[in-house]
Design a protein around this motif. Sequence first.
Motif, PDB file in Angstrom:
ATOM      1  N   SER A  15       0.825  -1.211   0.000  1.00 57.67           N
ATOM      2  CA  SER A  15       0.000   0.000   0.000  1.00 57.67           C
ATOM      3  C   SER A  15       0.859   1.261   0.000  1.00 57.67           C
ATOM      4  N   THR A  37      -3.142   4.198 -11.329  1.00 58.90           N
ATOM      5  CA  THR A  37      -3.898   2.954 -11.213  1.00 58.90           C
ATOM      6  C   THR A  37      -3.528   2.010 -12.342  1.00 58.90           C
ATOM      7  N   ASN A  41      -1.646  -1.646 -11.617  1.00 62.66           N
ATOM      8  CA  ASN A  41      -2.332  -2.870 -12.035  1.00 62.66           C
ATOM      9  C   ASN A  41      -1.511  -3.629 -13.073  1.00 62.66           C
ATOM     10  N   THR A  79      -4.860  -2.187  -7.588  1.00 63.58           N
ATOM     11  CA  THR A  79      -5.980  -1.332  -7.182  1.00 63.58           C
ATOM     12  C   THR A  79      -7.217  -1.555  -8.038  1.00 63.58           C
ATOM     13  N   PHE A  80      -7.672  -2.786  -8.106  1.00 68.16           N
ATOM     14  CA  PHE A  80      -8.798  -3.047  -8.994  1.00 68.16           C
ATOM     15  C   PHE A  80     -10.057  -2.299  -8.563  1.00 68.16           C
ATOM     16  N   SER A  81     -10.264  -2.125  -7.281  1.00 67.17           N
ATOM     17  CA  SER A  81     -11.443  -1.370  -6.840  1.00 67.17           C
ATOM     18  C   SER A  81     -11.334   0.093  -7.261  1.00 67.17           C
ATOM     19  N   THR A  82     -10.149   0.652  -7.218  1.00 67.03           N
ATOM     20  CA  THR A  82      -9.949   2.022  -7.681  1.00 67.03           C
ATOM     21  C   THR A  82     -10.163   2.101  -9.186  1.00 67.03           C
ATOM     22  N   ALA A  84     -12.195   0.289 -10.911  1.00 70.28           N
ATOM     23  CA  ALA A  84     -13.645   0.258 -11.130  1.00 70.28           C
ATOM     24  C   ALA A  84     -14.267   1.626 -10.864  1.00 70.28           C
ATOM     25  N   LEU A  85     -13.875   2.264  -9.780  1.00 64.03           N
ATOM     26  CA  LEU A  85     -14.418   3.579  -9.429  1.00 64.03           C
ATOM     27  C   LEU A  85     -14.061   4.621 -10.488  1.00 64.03           C
TER      28      LEU A  85
END
Length: 122
Positions: A15, A37, A41, A79-82, A84-85
Amino acid sequence: MLQYLLVALGGALGSVSRFAIGRASFHWFDHSWPWATFAVNSLGSFAIGLIYVLITERSAMHADSRYLLMVGFLGAFTTFSTFALETVAMLEGGRWGLALGYVLATLVSCILGCGLGMLVMR
């Protein structure tokens, strides 16, 4: 218990590394594309390919390295959630073409990165 500590240590390092890349990219690149990002990734996918081969096929690393590096470090680094956002934000902003390009470029680079990492290590 050791596995939990390895995941925690790897997660902390991952992180912080992701944060550092984000800060650096903010100064290096324009803000029309989520470069940080995309980079983490893609790099994370390449790294997981390398590490997977080292651990499972070459036995060059102890199996517990998986907890430190793959689950901990790369789990926190990528940072897959980032992703997506940011994609949803582009869609909500009416930037459909940019969103589609980002999704395709990210998926292709991550899949190729993982495969390339495995190929390099083999």
